[in-house]
Design a protein around this motif. Structure first.
Motif, short mmCIF file in Angstrom:
data_model
loop_
_atom_site.label_atom_id
_atom_site.label_comp_id
_atom_site.label_asym_id
_atom_site.label_seq_id
_atom_site.Cartn_x
_atom_site.Cartn_y
_atom_site.Cartn_z
N LYS A 1 0.54 -1.07 0.05
CA LYS A 1 -0.25 -0.10 -0.28
C LYS A 1 0.76 0.87 0.24
O LYS A 1 0.20 2.28 0.31
N ALA A 2 2.49 1.04 0.24
CA ALA A 2 2.64 2.67 -0.33
C ALA A 2 2.66 3.28 -1.24
O ALA A 2 1.89 3.28 -2.11
N PRO A 3 2.32 3.91 -1.13
CA PRO A 3 2.05 5.55 -2.30
C PRO A 3 3.33 5.37 -3.36
O PRO A 3 3.21 6.37 -4.26
N PHE A 4 4.21 4.76 -3.08
CA PHE A 4 5.48 5.44 -4.17
C PHE A 4 5.94 3.39 -4.71
O PHE A 4 5.62 2.26 -3.71
N ALA A 5 5.82 3.22 -6.07
CA ALA A 5 6.43 1.60 -6.27
C ALA A 5 7.29 1.79 -5.83
O ALA A 5 8.84 2.21 -5.18
N ILE A 6 7.41 0.10 -5.13
CA ILE A 6 8.58 -0.40 -5.37
C ILE A 6 8.63 -2.12 -5.47
O ILE A 6 7.84 -2.21 -5.67
N ALA A 7 10.07 -1.97 -6.24
CA ALA A 7 10.24 -3.10 -6.91
C ALA A 7 11.62 -3.98 -6.13
O ALA A 7 12.29 -3.03 -5.38
N LEU A 8 11.52 -5.69 -6.09
CA LEU A 8 12.55 -6.11 -4.85
C LEU A 8 13.33 -6.81 -6.04
O LEU A 8 12.64 -7.40 -7.02
N THR A 9 13.86 -7.05 -6.82
CA THR A 9 14.49 -7.64 -7.59
C THR A 9 16.47 -8.91 -6.97
O THR A 9 16.80 -8.35 -6.54
N GLU A 10 16.75 -9.45 -7.89
CA GLU A 10 17.41 -10.79 -7.88
C GLU A 10 18.57 -10.06 -8.55
O GLU A 10 18.67 -10.09 -10.10
N MET A 11 19.92 -9.92 -7.21
CA MET A 11 21.25 -9.80 -8.08
C MET A 11 21.94 -11.62 -8.22
O MET A 11 21.32 -12.22 -8.08
N PRO A 12 22.67 -11.24 -9.75
CA PRO A 12 23.37 -10.12 -10.39
C PRO A 12 22.24 -9.27 -11.62
O PRO A 12 23.02 -9.04 -12.06
N GLU A 13 21.26 -10.96 -11.98
CA GLU A 13 20.75 -10.89 -13.95
C GLU A 13 19.68 -9.25 -12.96
O GLU A 13 19.26 -8.76 -13.71
#
Lengths: 670, 147
Positions: free
Chosen positions: A323-335
């Protein structure tokens, strides 16, 4: 299989010889311990008994013992005969022989050896003349004495043998008792050890009868957990310890527990009725002929609470994330593959969750390789970046100005990047607008102070000259001085009026209306009729059915200013003409005001719409008119520019207004 | 009051009244006949570089001093100053800024672009007269120009 290690002793297990018994102090009287079989297998306890001795075979049976007597006596006889010349007395070898045989064989063989020796001496060893029946009295007494001595020695040896044997038996009994004692002590120790284990276990341990489920034994943890006394517990069944709403263990589960062991989670209850979650590990065992289940029961209240609070915390953070008003992304490294995104992310980039997960921002076309590499490099150096401004593309191709903040995080040994994204497109636009306004404000205050000061300098200075010229009574000079002062005062007055006008332009005062172009131009023409007539300007207005929309008085002002401007800069044009029209070709309609006046020097075009900028010195303008026109056009979502082939070639002001439509037959709506 | 050759001044001033004030004040220094007035920045550049209306070099001789206003139509005073100081032949020409602007921004910019002096027009008859008198004495009587 039993969960317990095999024990150094065995319980009576006639009914189930294949199973080992449990380790507990049995609830019922334990079966008697039988050690007989062990005794038989116990090592030899009589000293020397186990050693290999050649005479042991020779004395093991009665026949052997008598044979030994015969052989030994025979041997002694043969030796005496062979050494007759060297050995004197005829009995010398038979005394030790009888003693030896008696020691080894007992009374009987000793007597036999004595008798045999007596016969041999009487018939063969004594010289022939003294042999029986020619024996002398002396020989006869010797023979009788030997016989008596032999019997006596045999008797003594026999007694010795018997005493020795009794002693050995006694020692053997003693050793056996010691072994038995030692064995019992070890057994008790082992039992005690397992009792301690059970007593000190934090887990509840119950022995439950397989049939009926009655509790046979319980440890201290059980009484503490259930709140029943030991005796009370023994009166209960396992079903009564289970919470009312807990699932009943099926017969299949019981069989499974009995045969292979089973672990289940259920709910038990205390004596006071309070339920508590437990994990039960059950295993079948036979003890004292009774089939039972050994159950180790762990109170998992704390674990359940920890699990619940973990789930709660997870829900909290999930809500925070989603519900955060800004976009959040969790990406896996290294790709950089996307693992998780929130709702704001999906809204911003116009994707569904399924489309995003497992892809990189490059795969999706959200970011370009160069910008992404820049972020990656920054993260490599600093582990975290803040407010990195960049442009990203949404699914529909819309470009957004974004501010990225990213951190490298390690979760479960894997490297991730957590990126939060704020859409700053609107902020950027506002910033630009603000900067433009600020620049304008700076110029405005600067110019106002300068342009208002200028006429003031004129007024004050010429008032001074006026005073001087007054003394000289120089009428023409006085007139000139008054002229300068009047001009300057007029200029100040006009400047102040226009500044007031300009201050209003920044905001829309009146509601938007749709008006035909000709109506607006007509009103403007009325306002500048005086100047047009004075210069004899002919005005042509298009008949295209175009409707414009906006703050009507402001729209009128646009045309008024442009018409006035054109009329003002007609120069010495003999037939001044102004054309108001609209180009409705491809794209949005472009309105224009074209004249055949002095035109615009292309070098100065960029100053044309600047506030307080005047291209012609000495003209009456203040440099506000065109700036005001531009401001009004901008407010109405349009733009304005000027075209001119240069001085003497006339000028054409072109501009657009948002929501300008070509509409045939439409009437004025306001 | 002065001796030697009269000094030629190019006055760049869009306000005709102000130009008149300068003209009247400098009349006392015998240079009135050598005061040339242009009303905008473009005209000043045309005069100095002999372009446009001032293409005839003989009609627009090189002045000894430029008296320059900053707020000018068409081409800004600072731009005129920059162009003068960038030009190899005109670089040595002294430029005195005479403006109503007392803004620090203008002051710094003017000197950065090579102004020889920066004078603010006083809003007072006495002071304006005194300023022009001092200017006259300094630049027209005492100051030495190359021949």
């Amino acid at each position: 299989m039993s969960p317990w290690p095999s024990l150094p002793f065995r319980f009576h297990q006639e009914n189930n010889p294949g199973r080992k018994g449990g380790p507990f102090a049995p609830c019922e009287t334990p079966p008697p311990l039988r050690v007989g079989s062990r005794m038989e297998r116990a090592p030899s306890l009589v000293r020397g008994e186990g050693r290999a001795a050649p005479w042991r075979a020779a004395t093991s049976t009665a026949a052997a013992r008598y044979a030994l007597a015969t052989v030994a006596t025979g041997a002694a006889f043969l030796l005496r005969m062979a050494l007759a010349d060297y050995l004197g007395p005829p009995y010398i070898l038979f005394y030790p022989t009888v003693l030896l045989v008696a020691l080894l064989g007992g009374l009987g063989p000793g007597a036999l050896a004595t008798a045999l020796a007596a016969v041999l001496v009487a018939f063969w060893i004594l010289p022939a003349e003294r042999q029986l029946p020619f024996m002398t009295l002396r020989d006869g007494v010797s023979l009788a004495a030997f016989f008596a001595m032999g019997l006596l020695m045999s008797l003594v040896a026999h007694r010795y043998r018997a005493a020795r044997h009794r002693l050995a038996l006694h020692a053997r009994d003693l050793a056996l008792r010691e072994a038995e004692e030692d064995f019992r002590r070890r057994e008790e120790e082992a039992l005690r050890r397992y009792e301690l284990l059970a007593a000190n276990s934090r887990d509840i341990i119950l022995f439950v009868r397989r049939d009926g489920g009655r509790v046979l034994e319980a440890n201290a943890a059980a009484t503490a957990a259930y709140g029943y006394t030991h005796a009370e517990l023994q009166g209960l069944t396992i079903h009564e310890l289970r919470a009312a709403d807990a699932q009943v263990t099926s017969a299949r589960d019981l069989a499974e527990a009995d045969e292979r062991g089973l672990r289940v989670e259920t709910v038990h209850r205390r004596k006071d009725g309070a339920p508590f979650p437990v994990e039960v590990t059950s295993q079948g065992a036979t003890l004292g002929g009774t089939r039972m289940l050994v159950s180790v029961i762990r109170d998992i209240t704390a674990r359940k609470q920890a699990e619940e609070s973990l789930r709660e915390s997870e829900r909290r953070y999930s809500a925070l994330f989603e519900k955060a008003p800004f976009a959040i992304a969790l990406t896996e490294m290294p790709e950089g593959t996307t693992v998780s995104v929130n709702e704001a992310f999906l809204r911003l980039f116009e994707y569904s969750r399924e489309e995003v997960i497992g892809k990189t921002s490059l795969d999706l076309g959200i970011s370009d390789a160069a910008s992404r590499a820049q972020v990656a490099a920054a993260l490599e150096r600093h582990d975290s970046i803040r407010d990195f401004e960049c442009t990203r593309t949404t699914r529909s191709g819309t470009k957004h100005e974004l501010s990225l903040s990213a951190d490298r995080v390690s979760i479960g040994g894997k490297d991730f990047v957590l990126t939060s994204i704020q859409d700053i497109t609107r902020r950027k636009r506002a910033e630009e607008e603000l900067k433009e306004r600020n620049d304008e404000l700076v110029r405005f205050t600067y110019t106002v102070s300068h342009d208002l000061k200028s006429p003031l300098v004129t007024v004050r200075t010429f008032l001074g000259y006026l005073e001087q010229d007054f003394g000289k009574r120089d009428e023409s000079s006085l007139r000139e001085d008054f002229g300068h002062i009047r001009t300057a005062a007029d200029r100040m007055s006009r400047l102040l009026d226009e500044l007031l006008d300009l201050s209003r332009v920044g905001r829309q005062v009146n509601p938007s209306v749709r008006v035909p172009l000709q109506v607006v131009v007509g009103e403007a023409l009325d306002l500048v009729a005086g100047r047009l007539a004075q210069r004899g300007v002919k005005v042509e207005v298009t008949e295209e059915p175009v409707v414009i929309e906006g703050d009507r008085p402001r729209l009128v002002e646009v045309f008024q200013n442009l018409l006035d401007n054109s009329a003002k800069f007609m120069g010495d044009q003999p037939s001044p003409r102004i054309e108001v029209g609209v180009d409705t070709g491809a794209g949005e309609p472009v309105l224009f005001v074209r004249d055949n006046g002095i035109g615009i020097d292309p070098r100065h075009k960029k100053k044309l719409f600047g506030l307080f900028e005047k291209l012609e010195p000495g003209t009456e303008g203040t440099g506000i008119g065109l700036a005001q026109v531009r401001r009004i056009v901008q407010i109405h979502g349009g733009r304005i520019w000027a075209e001119s082939a240069g001085r003497g070639h006339g000028a054409c002001f072109r501009f657009t207004l948002a929501r300008t439509r070509r509409e045939r037959g439409k009437k004025e709506s306001a | 009051m002065t001796s030697g050759n009269p000094i030629a001044i190019l006055l760049v001033e869009d306000d005709l009244a102000h130009a008149e004030i300068v003209r009247r004040n400098l009349a006392a220094f015998r240079v009135a006949n050598r005061l040339t007035h242009v009303a905008d920045g473009q005209a000043a550049l045309d005069y100095l570089f002999h372009e446009g209306d001032h293409a005839d070099a003989s009609a627009s001789p090189r002045p000894d001093l430029v008296l320059l206003d900053l707020r000018l139509p068409k081409v800004d005073g600072l731009e005129v100053l920059r162009r003068i100081k960038e030009d190899g032949a005109l670089r040595g020409l002294p430029v005195v800024v005479l403006t109503t602007s007392a803004a620090e921004l203008d002051l710094v910019a003017a000197y950065t672009h090579g102004a020889g002096s920066y004078l603010v027009k006083p809003v007072d008859f006495e002071k304006f007269t005194k300023l022009m008198e001092a200017f006259g004495f300094y630049w027209l009587a005492w100051n030495r120009f190359p021949d």
